[in-house]
Motif scaffolding. Structure first.
Motif, PDB file in Angstrom:
ATOM      1  N   THR A 188       0.839  -1.197   0.000  1.00  0.00           N
ATOM      2  CA  THR A 188       0.000   0.000   0.000  1.00  0.00           C
ATOM      3  C   THR A 188       0.874   1.246   0.000  1.00  0.00           C
ATOM      4  O   THR A 188       1.993   1.238   0.521  1.00  0.00           O
ATOM      5  CB  THR A 188      -0.930   0.032   1.224  1.00  0.00           C
ATOM      6  OG1 THR A 188      -0.142   0.049   2.415  1.00  0.00           O
ATOM      7  CG2 THR A 188      -1.865  -1.171   1.230  1.00  0.00           C
ATOM      8  N   LEU A 213      -7.520   2.382  -2.508  1.00  0.00           N
ATOM      9  CA  LEU A 213      -7.448   1.674  -1.236  1.00  0.00           C
ATOM     10  C   LEU A 213      -8.704   1.870  -0.395  1.00  0.00           C
ATOM     11  O   LEU A 213      -9.176   0.931   0.262  1.00  0.00           O
ATOM     12  CB  LEU A 213      -6.209   2.135  -0.454  1.00  0.00           C
ATOM     13  CG  LEU A 213      -5.944   1.422   0.872  1.00  0.00           C
ATOM     14  CD1 LEU A 213      -5.789  -0.084   0.673  1.00  0.00           C
ATOM     15  CD2 LEU A 213      -4.709   1.999   1.562  1.00  0.00           C
ATOM     16  N   ALA A 214      -9.279   3.063  -0.432  1.00  0.00           N
ATOM     17  CA  ALA A 214     -10.503   3.296   0.339  1.00  0.00           C
ATOM     18  C   ALA A 214     -11.630   2.402  -0.154  1.00  0.00           C
ATOM     19  O   ALA A 214     -12.432   1.873   0.643  1.00  0.00           O
ATOM     20  CB  ALA A 214     -10.905   4.772   0.236  1.00  0.00           C
ATOM     21  N   GLU A 217     -11.050  -1.147   1.118  1.00  0.00           N
ATOM     22  CA  GLU A 217     -11.464  -1.269   2.520  1.00  0.00           C
ATOM     23  C   GLU A 217     -12.992  -1.283   2.629  1.00  0.00           C
ATOM     24  O   GLU A 217     -13.570  -2.031   3.434  1.00  0.00           O
ATOM     25  CB  GLU A 217     -10.884  -0.110   3.328  1.00  0.00           C
ATOM     26  CG  GLU A 217      -9.364  -0.062   3.380  1.00  0.00           C
ATOM     27  CD  GLU A 217      -8.759  -1.170   4.236  1.00  0.00           C
ATOM     28  OE1 GLU A 217      -9.517  -1.999   4.780  1.00  0.00           O
ATOM     29  OE2 GLU A 217      -7.523  -1.207   4.355  1.00  0.00           O
ATOM     30  N   ARG A 220     -14.227  -4.709   1.681  1.00  0.00           N
ATOM     31  CA  ARG A 220     -13.971  -5.687   2.752  1.00  0.00           C
ATOM     32  C   ARG A 220     -14.963  -5.542   3.892  1.00  0.00           C
ATOM     33  O   ARG A 220     -15.315  -6.501   4.569  1.00  0.00           O
ATOM     34  CB  ARG A 220     -12.536  -5.520   3.278  1.00  0.00           C
ATOM     35  CG  ARG A 220     -11.471  -5.830   2.253  1.00  0.00           C
ATOM     36  CD  ARG A 220     -10.076  -5.554   2.777  1.00  0.00           C
ATOM     37  NE  ARG A 220      -9.631  -6.576   3.733  1.00  0.00           N
ATOM     38  CZ  ARG A 220      -8.460  -6.541   4.360  1.00  0.00           C
ATOM     39  NH1 ARG A 220      -7.636  -5.515   4.146  1.00  0.00           N
ATOM     40  NH2 ARG A 220      -8.122  -7.486   5.190  1.00  0.00           N
ATOM     41  N   ALA A 221     -15.481  -4.311   4.084  1.00  0.00           N
ATOM     42  CA  ALA A 221     -16.460  -4.058   5.144  1.00  0.00           C
ATOM     43  C   ALA A 221     -17.892  -4.319   4.668  1.00  0.00           C
ATOM     44  O   ALA A 221     -18.844  -4.078   5.410  1.00  0.00           O
ATOM     45  CB  ALA A 221     -16.333  -2.622   5.630  1.00  0.00           C
ATOM     46  N   TRP A 307      -6.895  -9.364   0.436  1.00  0.00           N
ATOM     47  CA  TRP A 307      -7.550  -8.060   0.470  1.00  0.00           C
ATOM     48  C   TRP A 307      -9.016  -8.131   0.044  1.00  0.00           C
ATOM     49  O   TRP A 307      -9.683  -7.099  -0.066  1.00  0.00           O
ATOM     50  CB  TRP A 307      -6.794  -7.083  -0.450  1.00  0.00           C
ATOM     51  CG  TRP A 307      -5.434  -6.740   0.071  1.00  0.00           C
ATOM     52  CD1 TRP A 307      -4.270  -7.400  -0.165  1.00  0.00           C
ATOM     53  CD2 TRP A 307      -5.115  -5.666   0.955  1.00  0.00           C
ATOM     54  NE1 TRP A 307      -3.237  -6.808   0.505  1.00  0.00           N
ATOM     55  CE2 TRP A 307      -3.721  -5.727   1.210  1.00  0.00           C
ATOM     56  CE3 TRP A 307      -5.862  -4.646   1.560  1.00  0.00           C
ATOM     57  CZ2 TRP A 307      -3.073  -4.820   2.028  1.00  0.00           C
ATOM     58  CZ3 TRP A 307      -5.212  -3.731   2.369  1.00  0.00           C
ATOM     59  CH2 TRP A 307      -3.832  -3.822   2.609  1.00  0.00           C
ATOM     60  N   ASP A 352      -4.568   7.274  -1.885  1.00  0.00           N
ATOM     61  CA  ASP A 352      -4.159   6.043  -1.220  1.00  0.00           C
ATOM     62  C   ASP A 352      -4.460   4.858  -2.132  1.00  0.00           C
ATOM     63  O   ASP A 352      -5.573   4.729  -2.664  1.00  0.00           O
ATOM     64  CB  ASP A 352      -4.900   5.870   0.101  1.00  0.00           C
ATOM     65  CG  ASP A 352      -4.519   6.928   1.129  1.00  0.00           C
ATOM     66  OD1 ASP A 352      -3.623   7.739   0.834  1.00  0.00           O
ATOM     67  OD2 ASP A 352      -5.122   6.948   2.222  1.00  0.00           O
ATOM     68  N   LEU A 354      -3.791   0.510  -3.186  1.00  0.00           N
ATOM     69  CA  LEU A 354      -3.288  -0.847  -3.036  1.00  0.00           C
ATOM     70  C   LEU A 354      -2.640  -1.204  -4.368  1.00  0.00           C
ATOM     71  O   LEU A 354      -3.290  -1.153  -5.419  1.00  0.00           O
ATOM     72  CB  LEU A 354      -4.422  -1.825  -2.722  1.00  0.00           C
ATOM     73  CG  LEU A 354      -4.066  -3.320  -2.828  1.00  0.00           C
ATOM     74  CD1 LEU A 354      -3.005  -3.706  -1.797  1.00  0.00           C
ATOM     75  CD2 LEU A 354      -5.319  -4.179  -2.694  1.00  0.00           C
TER      76      LEU A 354
END
Length: 782
Positions: A188, A213-214, A217, A220-221, A307, A352, A354
């Protein structure tokens, strides 16, 4: 660290397991060396030697160092060099490069010097312990009317068996990721951080993908469909950039499928990558009969599983260092990568991310030079700043050089962000608030100023300087007086043009040659060696910058600024294609050389100075020019001006397959009055003058744009090619320079410019003589 001075040796051919580097005058390099390596140093020209300083792994706790050479023939820095050493360290900086720590500055007394005689013979130092060493090469300040120019020092590190060489990191790293051969690694980065992807051993592709990246994430949530995660997209990038691949400069961005910026390309030492194809897939190997072969796609899927990114059968990726191109018929062609050990791309994250980088496992074709090796990734903090740069070479065997800023860049960058790479320098295309047309009009009607520092300068001096130039240039150098300038062609043995340029005679055996191609210097040195001429050819490009001041009011402007001594002509006396030496602002001002030359077809001058005086010169001209409504000028306006004036440009009007007569500058070849032989003369004498193509002008009776390379037709068949084209504000129509067959090169002939396939689209044009503007050249001679 311990070295042993082994022996002196001549420069030898590159062998496997070698790393090469260079030190230009006024620079330094820190090398990380391993036990068993050999450090080899060479210099081709006279200079001030090379300073060496051993470093411990932790400079901040550096003990008092003992000189680490066992052989005492390597001397200490003599007292005569004390002034030079002091000049290198100003306010903790080494000639504007990275800041030196106080501890390192304190160790400068422990430095040792290899003098130029040793370096010209070649020196080999055996490394007996893992170590780091600082190498420094001094830079003389060459006055504009003198011809002192230091040479480069070439560095070769012969690696120990099984050893590898990675360049020193560009700054302190946030993360270091080694990607072993045939694998991939995910990592990252934060917005503003820098990603350096290095080819460790050379000829190794690295597929690269990046995700927001946001969004990863959020997926993943459970807040986002994982198939909707924005990912780097080659098609969106090509569409928005208008290029097959981004590169440092204006076209430097990678985008996702939502057309939002993800990364900026800041530096690139290779310039040859792929964005047309996917990362290699299992199907590729299966279809080739290599069932179960590992692939970049499979490695990506394995890394992304942690990820929560769903796997794919194939990942669209940027294939760094993958050498592909597209043929005229649309076929994608691949070959061995261009990358060499230590080559890299430097990217900056826009948000940001990955990221996943691979070391491609393809060993069934030439994609990785048949032998997959490692990739290394450095991540640097956002607080660092790195300049945009592209690598370029003047010859196949030469080390790459990175794009430089000219001495005037600080001033031009304050007026525009539109820069393009030209011959290894960043040059302004046009200026904010003016634009190409306004800049053009300023030059035609008032006065304009343009940075032409990218031109290469070579000092040719010695007893055989005139002999060398008589052989290398088409013009008769013997007729050139001191203070005079000639425009000349430089030809190869077949009569094709290597380049054009201007030659200044500074003394009886002292000349300054100004050309566009940096390879000219290497060629002149080779000619001198082959003919055993007693002559020096020194490149002084880093010691001279030139500001062209062009336009009908240029003489009046510069006359207010420049002082000339009694034995030199002043600007009102200065004849066309002559130069004078003076000072800026008065007898105590900075030294300058002023030549009555230009590339615009207008009355104009070029002012030459040392780079350390560049800002002062720019400011003086800019301030004095305000009452004349002076404008800065970029390359776009210059191109309009020179096409109107019928002036030729390398790669357009001439190339190594075009002779000076076909390029429209046959006046530079005095076949009858120059008795001495010159390179290309025999080939030119064999040609039938009536069969040569001719450079002519075209008046284009259409507003549709015409471009370099468009074919020109007479009926069904082509009779020539457009070499340059522009819209002329003064003529209020589109014009072009064109190379035509003899029968078609007749003023008034009606022709057509063919586009698409040459048949589906035709634009009418009429042949005319050159130049388009000021046919008698009365303005430039005024």
């Amino acid at each position: 660290m311990v070295f042993a001075l082994q022996r002196l040796l001549p420069a030898d051919h590159l062998a496997d397991g070698q790393h090469r580097d260079r030190l230009v005058p006024g620079s330094f390099r820190i090398l990380t060396l391993q036990a068993g390596d050999q450090l080899r140093l060479f210099a081709r020209l006279d200079g001030d030697g090379c300073l060496l300083l051993p470093l411990t792994p932790t400079p901040t706790s550096m003990p008092t160092l003992q000189w680490p050479f066992a052989d005492s023939s390597v001397p200490s820095v003599p007292m005569t060099r004390a002034a030079f050493l002091e000049s290198w360290i100003r306010d903790g900086r080494l000639l504007g490069q990275e800041r030196l720590s106080p501890e390192l500055r304190g160790q400068m007394a422990s430095a040792r010097c290899l003098d130029n005689a040793q370096l010209q013979a070649g020196v080999v130092l055996d490394v007996t312990h893992n170590s780091r060493v600082l190498l420094m090469v001094p830079a003389q300040v060459m006055p504009v009317d003198e011809q002192q120019a230091s040479g480069e020092v070439e560095i070769r590190v012969q690696l120990a068996a099984g050893g590898e060489y990675l360049p020193e990191p560009l700054a302190e790293t946030v993360a270091d990721i080694r990607v072993p051969a045939s694998s991939a690694r995910a990592y990252t980065v934060k917005a503003g951080q820098w990603i350096q992807i290095l080819d460790v051993a050379g000829k190794q592709c690295s597929d690269f993908i990046a995700f927001d990246l946001a969004a990863v994430e959020a997926a993943r949530a459970g807040q986002l469909n994982p198939y909707e995660i924005p990912v780097l997209d080659a098609a969106a990038t090509r569409t928005l950039m208008g290029r097959a691949l981004p590169q440092p400069g204006l076209h430097s961005r990678f985008y996702d499928q939502n057309m939002q910026s993800m990364l900026e390309v800041v530096q690139d030492t290779v310039g040859r990558h792929d964005s047309f194809l996917m990362a290699c897939t299992p199907r590729y190997y299966d279809d080739a009969g290599y069932f179960g072969h590992i692939s970049c796609t499979a490695n990506f899927n394995q890394q992304l599983a942690a990820w929560g990114v769903p796997p794919r059968a194939g990942w669209p990726a940027i294939n760094f260092f993958f050498n592909t191109s597209v043929s005229d018929c649309g076929a994608v062609i691949g070959d061995e990568p261009w990358s060499r050990p230590g080559d890299f791309v430097l990217l900056r994250a826009s948000r940001d991310l990955l990221c996943v980088s691979s070391a491609c496992p393809d060993d069934i074709d030439a994609a990785n030079g048949w032998f997959p090796t490692d990739i290394h990734v450095h991540v640097y903090g956002a607080e660092h700043t790195f300049p945009r740069a592209i690598a370029w070479r003047t010859s196949a065997e030469e080390l790459p050089r990175m794009t430089l800023k000219t001495a005037f860049h600080e001033r031009t960058a304050a007026l525009t962000s539109h820069f393009s790479e030209y011959k290894g320098y960043w040059m302004a295309d046009e200026f904010t608030g003016w634009g190409a047309t306004a800049e053009y009009l300023a030059c035609r009607e008032r006065v304009a100023m343009i940075d032409l520092t990218a031109l290469r300068k070579f000092e040719v001096l010695g007893p055989d300087a005139e002999k060398l130039l008589q052989l290398a240039l088409t013009r008769n150098v013997r007729r050139l007086a001191v203070g005079e300038i000639i425009y000349t062609a430089l030809c190869n043995v077949s009569g094709g043009m290597i380049d054009d340029g201007t030659l200044f005679r500074l003394g009886a055996q002292n000349f300054r040659l100004v050309t566009g191609d940096p390879w000219v210097g290497q060629w002149l040195k080779r000619l001198a060696d082959e003919n055993r001429f007693v002559v020096q050819v020194l490149e002084s490009s880093s010691q001279l910058c030139n500001l062209a001041v062009q336009g009908p009011q240029s003489r009046e402007l510069l006359s207010e600024l420049l002082w000339t001594p009694e034995h030199q002509p002043d600007l009102n006396q200065l004849a066309w294609f002559h130069f004078t030496i003076g000072r800026l602002g008065g007898p105590q001002g900075q030294p300058v050389m002023v030549s009555r030359t230009g590339y615009t077809g207008e009355l104009g001058f070029e002012v030459w100075c040392h780079p350390q005086h560049a800002n002062e010169l720019w400011d003086a001209v800019w301030k004095a020019g305000q009452r004349f409504e002076i404008a800065p000028m970029g390359l776009k306006a210059l191109d309009m001006l020179r096409i109107e004036a019928g002036l030729v440009f390398a790669g357009h009007e001439f190339c190594p397959e075009t002779n000076p007569f076909e390029a429209g500058i046959g006046f530079t070849v005095p076949m009858k009055t120059k008795e001495d032989d010159f390179i290309g003369r025999t080939a030119l004498a064999r040609q039938n003058p009536e069969s040569r193509q001719k450079l002519m002008g075209l008046i284009i009776n259409s507003t549709q744009p015409v471009a370099h390379g468009d074919q020109v037709f007479q009926g069904r068949f082509p009779v020539g090619v457009v070499t340059s084209a522009t819209f002329s504000p003064v003529l209020r129509q589109q014009i072009a320079l064109c190379r035509l067959t003899p029968d078609a090169a007749v003023v008034g002939t009606e022709l057509e410019i063919g586009q698409l396939d040459g048949l589906q689209k035709r634009l009418p044009a009429t042949v005319t003589s050159l130049p388009f503007y000021d046919p008698e050249r009365t303005r430039v001679r005024s």
